[in-house]
Design a protein around this motif. Structure first.
Motif, PDB file in Angstrom:
ATOM      1  N   PHE A   1      25.305 -45.992  36.900  1.00 23.19           N
ATOM      2  CA  PHE A   1      26.411 -45.845  35.957  1.00 23.19           C
ATOM      3  C   PHE A   1      27.617 -45.205  36.651  1.00 23.19           C
ATOM      4  CE2 PHE A   1      28.934 -43.095  33.267  1.00 23.19           C
ATOM      5  CZ  PHE A   1      29.362 -43.965  32.288  1.00 23.19           C
ATOM      6  N   ILE A   2      27.375 -44.175  37.447  1.00 25.80           N
ATOM      7  CA  ILE A   2      28.487 -43.463  38.088  1.00 25.80           C
ATOM      8  C   ILE A   2      29.234 -44.376  39.052  1.00 25.80           C
ATOM      9  CG2 ILE A   2      29.036 -41.630  39.742  1.00 25.80           C
ATOM     10  CD1 ILE A   2      26.859 -39.955  38.319  1.00 25.80           C
ATOM     11  N   LEU A   3      28.526 -45.180  39.834  1.00 28.75           N
ATOM     12  CA  LEU A   3      29.206 -46.109  40.728  1.00 28.75           C
ATOM     13  C   LEU A   3      30.087 -47.061  39.932  1.00 28.75           C
ATOM     14  CD1 LEU A   3      29.741 -47.323  43.517  1.00 28.75           C
ATOM     15  CD2 LEU A   3      27.711 -48.754  43.197  1.00 28.75           C
ATOM     16  N   ASP A   4      29.556 -47.598  38.842  1.00 25.58           N
ATOM     17  CA  ASP A   4      30.345 -48.502  38.001  1.00 25.58           C
ATOM     18  C   ASP A   4      31.533 -47.771  37.373  1.00 25.58           C
ATOM     19  OD1 ASP A   4      28.541 -50.478  38.608  1.00 25.58           O
ATOM     20  OD2 ASP A   4      27.544 -50.476  36.652  1.00 25.58           O
ATOM     21  N   GLU A   5      31.308 -46.541  36.924  1.00 24.01           N
ATOM     22  CA  GLU A   5      32.385 -45.784  36.286  1.00 24.01           C
ATOM     23  C   GLU A   5      33.473 -45.416  37.292  1.00 24.01           C
ATOM     24  OE1 GLU A   5      34.082 -44.125  32.724  1.00 24.01           O
ATOM     25  OE2 GLU A   5      32.544 -45.627  33.164  1.00 24.01           O
ATOM     26  N   ARG A   6      33.084 -45.127  38.515  1.00 25.98           N
ATOM     27  CA  ARG A   6      34.089 -44.888  39.552  1.00 25.98           C
ATOM     28  C   ARG A   6      34.946 -46.140  39.739  1.00 25.98           C
ATOM     29  NH1 ARG A   6      34.248 -40.500  42.539  1.00 25.98           N
ATOM     30  NH2 ARG A   6      35.407 -41.616  44.160  1.00 25.98           N
ATOM     31  N   GLY A   7      34.316 -47.310  39.694  1.00 30.16           N
ATOM     32  CA  GLY A   7      35.084 -48.541  39.790  1.00 30.16           C
ATOM     33  C   GLY A   7      36.040 -48.699  38.617  1.00 30.16           C
ATOM     34  N   ARG A   8      35.552 -48.471  37.415  1.00 31.44           N
ATOM     35  CA  ARG A   8      36.401 -48.632  36.231  1.00 31.44           C
ATOM     36  C   ARG A   8      37.584 -47.671  36.230  1.00 31.44           C
ATOM     37  NH1 ARG A   8      31.185 -50.035  33.695  1.00 31.44           N
ATOM     38  NH2 ARG A   8      30.619 -47.821  33.632  1.00 31.44           N
ATOM     39  N   GLU A   9      37.344 -46.430  36.641  1.00 29.69           N
ATOM     40  CA  GLU A   9      38.396 -45.410  36.586  1.00 29.69           C
ATOM     41  C   GLU A   9      39.327 -45.462  37.795  1.00 29.69           C
ATOM     42  OE1 GLU A   9      40.697 -42.220  35.276  1.00 29.69           O
ATOM     43  OE2 GLU A   9      39.154 -43.309  34.152  1.00 29.69           O
ATOM     44  N   LEU A  10      38.806 -45.755  38.986  1.00 33.57           N
ATOM     45  CA  LEU A  10      39.561 -45.546  40.224  1.00 33.57           C
ATOM     46  C   LEU A  10      39.862 -46.828  40.994  1.00 33.57           C
ATOM     47  CD1 LEU A  10      37.512 -42.463  41.532  1.00 33.57           C
ATOM     48  CD2 LEU A  10      39.731 -42.393  40.352  1.00 33.57           C
ATOM     49  N   PHE A  11      39.636 -48.006  40.377  1.00 35.80           N
ATOM     50  CA  PHE A  11      39.823 -49.229  41.164  1.00 35.80           C
ATOM     51  C   PHE A  11      41.272 -49.352  41.650  1.00 35.80           C
ATOM     52  CE2 PHE A  11      40.924 -50.621  36.893  1.00 35.80           C
ATOM     53  CZ  PHE A  11      41.880 -51.620  37.045  1.00 35.80           C
ATOM     54  N   TRP A  12      41.373 -49.945  42.832  1.00 35.66           N
ATOM     55  CA  TRP A  12      42.645 -50.150  43.531  1.00 35.66           C
ATOM     56  C   TRP A  12      43.315 -48.821  43.881  1.00 35.66           C
ATOM     57  CZ3 TRP A  12      46.042 -55.035  42.580  1.00 35.66           C
ATOM     58  CH2 TRP A  12      45.253 -56.183  42.709  1.00 35.66           C
ATOM     59  N   GLU A  13      42.511 -47.756  44.037  1.00 36.86           N
ATOM     60  CA  GLU A  13      43.043 -46.465  44.482  1.00 36.86           C
ATOM     61  C   GLU A  13      42.466 -46.063  45.842  1.00 36.86           C
ATOM     62  OE1 GLU A  13      43.310 -43.363  41.420  1.00 36.86           O
ATOM     63  OE2 GLU A  13      43.051 -44.914  39.888  1.00 36.86           O
ATOM     64  N   CYS A  14      41.955 -47.077  46.582  1.00 32.71           N
ATOM     65  CA  CYS A  14      41.507 -46.901  47.974  1.00 32.71           C
ATOM     66  C   CYS A  14      40.255 -46.034  48.110  1.00 32.71           C
ATOM     67  CB  CYS A  14      42.642 -46.346  48.839  1.00 32.71           C
ATOM     68  SG  CYS A  14      44.063 -47.449  48.986  1.00 32.71           S
TER      69      CYS A  14
ATOM     70  N   GLN B   1      40.178 -50.596  52.570  1.00 31.74           N
ATOM     71  CA  GLN B   1      39.302 -49.989  51.564  1.00 31.74           C
ATOM     72  C   GLN B   1      39.019 -50.912  50.386  1.00 31.74           C
ATOM     73  OE1 GLN B   1      37.441 -47.419  51.288  1.00 31.74           O
ATOM     74  NE2 GLN B   1      38.131 -45.896  52.749  1.00 31.74           N
ATOM     75  N   GLU B   2      39.889 -51.862  50.114  1.00 36.26           N
ATOM     76  CA  GLU B   2      39.728 -52.693  48.927  1.00 36.26           C
ATOM     77  C   GLU B   2      39.324 -54.140  49.216  1.00 36.26           C
ATOM     78  OE1 GLU B   2      39.639 -51.557  45.983  1.00 36.26           O
ATOM     79  OE2 GLU B   2      40.608 -49.614  46.116  1.00 36.26           O
TER      80      GLU B   2
ATOM     81  N   PRO C   1      37.521 -55.641  51.533  1.00 32.85           N
ATOM     82  CA  PRO C   1      36.125 -55.976  51.847  1.00 32.85           C
ATOM     83  C   PRO C   1      35.149 -55.762  50.693  1.00 32.85           C
ATOM     84  CG  PRO C   1      37.090 -54.484  53.498  1.00 32.85           C
ATOM     85  CD  PRO C   1      37.973 -54.450  52.289  1.00 32.85           C
ATOM     86  N   THR C   2      35.642 -55.411  49.504  1.00 33.44           N
ATOM     87  CA  THR C   2      34.774 -55.034  48.385  1.00 33.44           C
ATOM     88  C   THR C   2      34.906 -56.005  47.228  1.00 33.44           C
ATOM     89  OG1 THR C   2      36.333 -53.666  47.101  1.00 33.44           O
ATOM     90  CG2 THR C   2      35.321 -52.647  49.052  1.00 33.44           C
ATOM     91  N   ASP C   3      34.173 -55.698  46.152  1.00 27.06           N
ATOM     92  CA  ASP C   3      34.227 -56.517  44.946  1.00 27.06           C
ATOM     93  C   ASP C   3      35.517 -56.329  44.155  1.00 27.06           C
ATOM     94  OD1 ASP C   3      33.477 -53.881  44.391  1.00 27.06           O
ATOM     95  OD2 ASP C   3      32.285 -54.406  42.635  1.00 27.06           O
ATOM     96  N   GLU C   4      36.333 -55.329  44.510  1.00 27.02           N
ATOM     97  CA  GLU C   4      37.505 -55.016  43.696  1.00 27.02           C
ATOM     98  C   GLU C   4      38.725 -55.876  44.000  1.00 27.02           C
ATOM     99  OE1 GLU C   4      36.832 -50.287  42.566  1.00 27.02           O
ATOM    100  OE2 GLU C   4      38.510 -50.864  43.858  1.00 27.02           O
ATOM    101  N   ALA C   5      38.795 -56.468  45.183  1.00 32.48           N
ATOM    102  CA  ALA C   5      40.019 -57.172  45.561  1.00 32.48           C
ATOM    103  C   ALA C   5      39.720 -58.290  46.545  1.00 32.48           C
ATOM    104  CB  ALA C   5      41.031 -56.194  46.176  1.00 32.48           C
ATOM    105  N   ILE C   6      40.654 -59.228  46.584  1.00 34.11           N
ATOM    106  CA  ILE C   6      40.621 -60.320  47.558  1.00 34.11           C
ATOM    107  C   ILE C   6      42.059 -60.782  47.715  1.00 34.11           C
ATOM    108  CG2 ILE C   6      40.295 -62.220  45.897  1.00 34.11           C
ATOM    109  CD1 ILE C   6      38.193 -63.359  47.913  1.00 34.11           C
TER     110      ILE C   6
END
Length: 518
Positions: free
Chosen positions: A446-459, A74-75, A77-82
């Motif tokens: 905005f919501i997609l970005d806010e989901r990233g800010r609030e929930l990143f690294w939570e799968c 979940q993480e 393959p995305t911009d949140e992790a490598i």
């Protein structure tokens, strides 16, 4: 155990040689809760002895932890992790270049179906007829009824992950035979319908909201997962269900008893997040306990150890060392106005000696490190130990319900109210010391970005990006997407993972997802 569709539905031999889930095993009245504990603990550990002997073949007990595998698929393959590591086919998950031969995808598929098989056998062994024949008394029967509901929820959770990741998968239940047979592959829409039916029915049998033990699910967990599949229904079935998503979210917010944690954001990811106030919004935590759950490489042990490296002081993170693995990408860092300032306290990055750009994936100091999770209590005191963390993983929490409600509203749900949605978002932002927004700011971007800010690294990130049309293709690019340093568009068929090759070898009736070659 290597779980395949042409083997026994369940064939587990624990290290102590007891016959797990046999008639002899169930002669002990405490055995029923032990199986339930196996289902919950299996979300964190890879086998009956922690990370030693693995439940599934093909990966070690550390790599095959359910939570660890979810994080990987979940993480990464995305911009949140490598991740820096070059184990097997792991690097292809960084770059969206995986194939059906990927052993981590096979591990994810097998882990989910292993959990399904344990739940199925538990349900077979706990029918009224079997309980009566064993002389189980009425009070234990009533308790087992709740255990059965929880097993069904955890089975639905595994089917949700399989549907989300792989699409068309087989469905097996306690009503299917044990032995040699090929379960029929169902369409994604059929799997969706099965999950929806189960979750709605479980409202009749799961514990009332907030009445179960911490770490065990209740009616609200089923409603949360129902809201999640409704929010993604357009992806899964081709039909949007945003109105139903908004309705279920409003019900959770107003009637569940779970409350927004009015504590600093960092409390939610500290070692005492089960007692420091954060737990008030945890609908479904995956429990970590350094003394009780001896997993040195699975679950939160992986997430914390692997995120420490470079010049980071592991002791300051409450850990005994770092594995120089996971960082984030610069495009995710850009979601925060200033990653080195105090604005928006959710932007928890370690930058000392780390470059923002990732020139070399295998070099840990390329890319900012992430300090979201910590194995210290909120007041800075030590956890129980420094090799295995106490920090619980927040799989479902109320903040996500706020975000789902806001998204459903923006997507046109008649059940939503824009002013209410803005209020929910501002609760999240106020806790993080981020500026409040107005109704005009509440857009899908905005919501997609806010989901990233609030929930990143939570799968959640892969699923979110797919729902917004940003995971594959060229509308959103990040470093190393597609395998190039500056990123490139990827093929849309990669919104679905391939059915793993060794799963198809075990069940040749399965059809591969479009775009992949076995």
């Amino acid at each position: 155990m290597a779980l395949t569709s042409c083997s026994n539905d369940l064939n587990v031999t624990p290290d102590d040689d007891d016959e797990f889930l046999s008639e002899t095993f169930f002669e002990n009245p405490e055995s029923y809760k032990q199986v339930l504990a196996k289902l919950y603990a299996g979300l964190y550990v890879g086998g009956n002895d922690g990370d030693g002997t693995a439940d599934i073949a093909g990966l070690g007990g550390d790599f095959s932890s359910y939570l660890r595998l979810l994080f990987v698929v979940q993480e990464l393959p995305t911009d949140e992790a490598i991740i820096a590591w070059a184990d097997g086919t792991l690097p292809t998950l960084n770059t969206q270049n995986w194939s059906p031969a990927n052993e981590f995808l096979a591990g994810t598929f097998s882990r989910a179906f292993y959990h399904i098989s344990v739940a199925n056998e538990f349900l077979r062994q706990t029918t009224d007829e079997k309980l009566t024949a064993r002389g189980v008394d009425a009070s234990l029967k009533a308790e087992i009824a709740t255990f059965r509901a929880e097993a069904r929820f955890l089975r639905a959770f595994s089917y949700y992950n399989l549907m989300d990741l792989f699409g068309n998968v087989p469905i097996t239940t306690e009503n299917d035979p044990v032995g040699f047979f090929y379960p029929e592959q169902k369409t994604r829409a059929e799997v969706f319908a099965f999950i929806e039916s189960e979750l709605k029915d479980l409202d009749n049998s799961l514990a009332a909201s907030r009445t179960n033990e911490y770490g065990r699910v209740d009616k609200t967990a089923a409603k949360f997962l129902l809201a999640k599949i409704y929010l993604n229904s357009k992806v899964y079935t081709g039909t949007d269900r945003f109105n139903e998503a908004g309705t279920v979210c409003a019900d959770i917010i107003n009637n569940s008893g779970y409350t927004f944690a009015n504590v600093p954001y960092r409390y939610l990811f500290s070692a005492d997040n089960n007692t420091n106030g954060a737990q008030n919004e945890f609908i479904f935590p995956i429990v970590s306990d350094g003394n009780a759950i001896r997993a040195t490489g699975g679950g939160m042990s992986f997430i914390l150890h692997a995120s420490i490296g470079g010049s980071m002081d592991a002791a300051s993170r409450g850990m005994d060392g770092g594995w120089f693995g996971i960082r984030t990408r610069k495009e995710f860092v850009a979601l925060f106005p200033d990653a080195t300032a105090t604005a928006d306290k959710r932007g928890t990055f370690y930058t000392d000696g780390q470059t923002l750009d990732i020139a070399n994936i295998g070099t840990f100091t390329n890319g900012y490190a992430v300090t979201k999770y910590i194995n210290k209590k909120a007041d800075g005191t030590a956890a129980q130990r420094n090799d295995i963390p106490d920090t619980d993983f927040p799989m479902f929490r109320l903040s996500d319900v706020y975000l789902m409600y806001a998204e459903a509203t923006v997507r046109g749900a008649a059940s939503g109210n824009t002013a209410t949605a803005v209020g929910y978002i501002n609760q999240l932002r106020d806790r993080a010391d981020a500026p409040s927004i107005s109704a005009s700011d509440l857009t899908l971007d905005f919501i997609l970005d806010e989901r990233g800010r609030e929930l990143f690294w939570e799968c959640h990130r892969r699923t979110d990006l797919i729902r917004f049309g940003k995971f594959t293709g060229g509308s959103k690019i990040w470093q190393w997407k597609g395998g190039t340093v500056n990123g490139t568009a990827t093929e849309s068929y990669r919104d679905l993972m391939p059915i793993p090759s060794r799963i198809i070898q075990a069940n040749p009736t399965l059809e591969q997802n479009t775009g992949y070659t076995n």
